[in-house]
Design an enzyme around this catalytic site. Structure first.
Site, PDB file in Angstrom:
ATOM      1  CE  LYS A 254      -7.728   1.773  -2.030  1.00  0.00           C
ATOM      2  NZ  LYS A 254      -6.499   2.453  -1.491  1.00  0.00           N
TER       3      LYS A 254
ATOM      4  CG  ASN B 168      -4.807   8.146  -4.415  1.00  0.00           C
ATOM      5  OD1 ASN B 168      -3.985   7.203  -4.482  1.00  0.00           O
ATOM      6  ND2 ASN B 168      -5.134   8.887  -3.357  1.00  0.00           N
TER       7      ASN B 168
ATOM      8  NE  ARG C 279       0.985  11.299  -2.521  1.00  0.00           N
ATOM      9  CZ  ARG C 279      -0.301  11.071  -2.151  1.00  0.00           C
ATOM     10  NH1 ARG C 279      -1.151  10.412  -2.694  1.00  0.00           N
ATOM     11  NH2 ARG C 279      -0.293  11.074  -0.949  1.00  0.00           N
TER      12      ARG C 279
ATOM     13  CG  HIS D 118     -10.175   4.640   1.609  1.00  0.00           C
ATOM     14  ND1 HIS D 118      -9.130   5.225   1.949  1.00  0.00           N
ATOM     15  CD2 HIS D 118     -11.282   5.070   2.209  1.00  0.00           C
ATOM     16  CE1 HIS D 118      -9.135   6.191   2.766  1.00  0.00           C
ATOM     17  NE2 HIS D 118     -10.664   6.081   3.094  1.00  0.00           N
TER      18      HIS D 118
ATOM     19  CG  ASP E  86      -2.117   4.599   3.460  1.00  0.00           C
ATOM     20  OD1 ASP E  86      -2.101   5.111   2.274  1.00  0.00           O
ATOM     21  OD2 ASP E  86      -3.323   4.919   3.926  1.00  0.00           O
TER      22      ASP E  86
ATOM     23  CG  HIS F  62      -2.069   0.922   1.061  1.00  0.00           C
ATOM     24  ND1 HIS F  62      -3.298   0.673   1.813  1.00  0.00           N
ATOM     25  CD2 HIS F  62      -2.068   2.169   0.784  1.00  0.00           C
ATOM     26  CE1 HIS F  62      -3.700   1.828   1.516  1.00  0.00           C
ATOM     27  NE2 HIS F  62      -3.164   2.735   0.894  1.00  0.00           N
TER      28      HIS F  62
HETATM   29  O1  DOR Z   1      -4.321   8.887   4.535  1.00  0.00           O
HETATM   30  C1  DOR Z   1      -4.789   8.667   3.310  1.00  0.00           C
HETATM   31  N1  DOR Z   1      -3.942   9.300   2.133  1.00  0.00           N
HETATM   32  N2  DOR Z   1      -5.716   7.998   3.079  1.00  0.00           N
HETATM   33  C2  DOR Z   1      -6.071   7.943   1.569  1.00  0.00           C
HETATM   34  O2  DOR Z   1      -7.316   7.014   1.447  1.00  0.00           O
HETATM   35  C3  DOR Z   1      -5.531   8.629   0.745  1.00  0.00           C
HETATM   36  C4  DOR Z   1      -4.037   8.787   0.946  1.00  0.00           C
HETATM   37  C5  DOR Z   1      -3.244   9.782   0.027  1.00  0.00           C
HETATM   38  O3  DOR Z   1      -3.475   9.424  -1.150  1.00  0.00           O
HETATM   39  O4  DOR Z   1      -2.889  10.796   0.439  1.00  0.00           O
HETATM   40 ZN    ZN Z   2      -3.598   4.874   0.849  1.00  0.00          ZN
HETATM   41 ZN    ZN Z   3      -7.005   4.696   1.690  1.00  0.00          ZN
END
Ligand code: DOR
Ligand code: ZN
Ligand code: ZN
Length: 453
Positions: free
Chosen positions: A146, A95, A65, A181, A310, A61
């Site tokens: 996702k 994302n 970017r 998510h 994450d 995870h």
């Molecule tokens: O804390 C988070 N940051 N949760 C998410 O679901 C998105 C992620 C992000 O892309 O910064």
């Molecule tokens: Zn994430």
């Molecule tokens: Zn997330």
């Protein structure tokens, strides 16, 4: 026969045991594991001096970017952070800008990454606009899909149960995992609106908006909608006791579900907010101690299947907006996860077996990464070499990531990644990246090496 290289004097983690051995590497794969006297000749020999060798760790995870958000992180800095943190494989979230949600966006992203990555990288895709395109995305090589349930990002209308169910059926047909998510958009939006109207814009307001119920509602909805489908759901960053229980109940009734927790949700709690404030804004947010304890129990009972950092880097200025609603959500984690967890192994709060399960075997199994996750003949020569006794202080200013801050800045830890081998090549050694950018590989689901059990 002369192999590419041999690593001698390794204390390798193999099937739950620490084994004194040498490792022969040929063409990026583990050729042989055995006594030094049984090794073939080699072009190169490296003495590991009895350091602990773990299977190359997988961070399932990561937000790398790059492309439109390269000012936060790019493929080179993100994968340098991975290598420095002992990760040899990372899975990149969709994302991005543009959102990874079509064969074309995925192809462009893979191409951009291929010249820059230092570790192996696989890619998630969000759902495309047209469901018929899911197949093209998998053919292009996405590892999994996702789905963000907290806000609309991909092509499925997350307000519409039928749309979601059709998406789940499609992914089930392709037999690929779906990471979710789990935050309920309707509830989080309603909460936010109420709080904004009441002119609440501090950290406490963010916590209220992203309440425990927000997570539980999304989990319950997803489990309900997916019940009649065969989709393999993987719940990301579970943060509440009730959420974990709901997933456990689903597992007990033979549903194909798994879940992840992040180091943040087991090492920090709501009590840390007064000290660090907005820097700790993440979604889902930090919770109270009882939830933290429940997650630790989940690690022990096996109801948690994987840990993911994450890693969510943002520019420092984005973390210090004057209203909490403008603060970017997330913190970096690639360079802190392993030392933090090794420290807990040292304190006997976690076993090395659990650590390897959560950071290597578990993610490999969930995502069908059959070429990594274990030290075994024929698998990738991905190795995380650790000095289990080295104490140091986390210093975020030295991160390879562009996000040079951390909730753990200044924490004393014990257990340091000292060498990281990716596909048999030394990428990181004693604090330095020593390989060329582009040394890592792009991993694709349609390669024969990636397959679900
Ligand atoms: O804390 C988070 N940051 N949760 C998410 O679901 C998105 C992620 C992000 O892309 O910064
Ligand atoms: Zn994430
Ligand atoms: Zn997330």
């Amino acid at each position: 026969m002369i192999v590419d290289s041999i690593l001698t004097n390794a204390k390798a983690y193999i099937n739950g045991q620490i084994v004194d051995c040498s490792i022969a590497i040929e063409e990026g794969k583990i050729f042989k594991i055995g006594k030094e006297t049984q090794m073939p000749n080699a072009d190169q020999k490296t003495d590991l001096k009895n350091l602990l060798v773990l299977p190359g760790l997988i961070d399932e995870h990561v937000h790398l970017r790059d492309e439109g958000k390269a000012y936060k992180e790019d493929f080179q800095t993100g994968t340098a952070a991975a290598a420095a943190g002992g990760f040899t494989t990372v899975l990149d979230m969709p994302n991005n800008e543009p959102v990874t949600m079509s064969a074309e966006t995925l192809k462009n992203r893979m191409w951009a990454a291929s010249r820059k990555v230092l570790v192996n990288v696989g890619f998630f895709s969000e759902f495309p606009k047209k469901l018929s395109e899911t197949k093209d995305i998998i053919e292009e090589g996405a590892i999994a899909f996702k789905l963000f349930m907290g806000c609309q990002i991909g092509g499925l209308n997350i307000d519409d149960d039928e749309d979601l169910q059709n998406g789940f059926k499609e992914v089930a047909k392709l037999d690929v995992p779906l990471a979710v998510h789990a935050e309920d958009k309707a509830l989080v939006t309603a909460n936010e609106e109420k709080l904004k109207q009441a002119k609440k814009n501090n950290v406490a307001a963010f916590q209220l908006a992203h309440s425990e119920l927000v997570e539980l509602k999304a989990i319950e909805r997803l489990l309900k909608i997916s019940a009649s489908t065969d989709v393999r759901l993987h719940f990301c960053h579970i943060s509440t006791e009730e959420g974990l229980d709901a997933i456990w109940d689903a597992k007990k009734s033979e549903r194909k579900v798994t879940c992840e927790v992040t180091p943040n949700h087991i090492l920090l709690s709501r009590d840390d907010l007064p000290r660090q404030g907005q820097m700790l804004i993440m979604a889902p947010p930090l919770r109270g101690k009882s939830h933290v304890e429940a997650l630790w129990r989940g690690l022990d009972t096996g109801s948690v299947d994987a840990l993911g950092s994450d890693h969510a880097p943002h520019a420092l200025a984005e973390k210090s907006a004057s209203s909490v609603w403008d603060v970017k959500v997330g913190v970096p984690g690639l360079e802190t996860t392993l030392p933090l967890l090794l420290t807990f192994v040292k304190k006997n709060q976690l076993s090395l077996t659990q650590l390897v399960k959560l950071l290597a075997e578990g993610p490999a199994e969930i995502y069908g990464l059959t070429n990594c996750g274990r030290l075994e003949q024929g698998k990738n020569a991905d190795l995380t070499v650790v000095d289990f006794n080295q104490k140091f202080k986390i210093d975020a200013s030295k991160f390879n990531s562009k996000a040079k801050y951390s909730p753990y800045d200044g924490w004393e830890v014990v257990g340091k990644p000292v060498k990281t081998f990716v596909n048999g090549l030394l990428v990181f050694e004693e604090g330095e990246i020593v390989a060329k950018t582009g040394t890592g590989s792009i991993i694709r689901r349609n390669d024969s090496e990636v397959s679900i059990r």
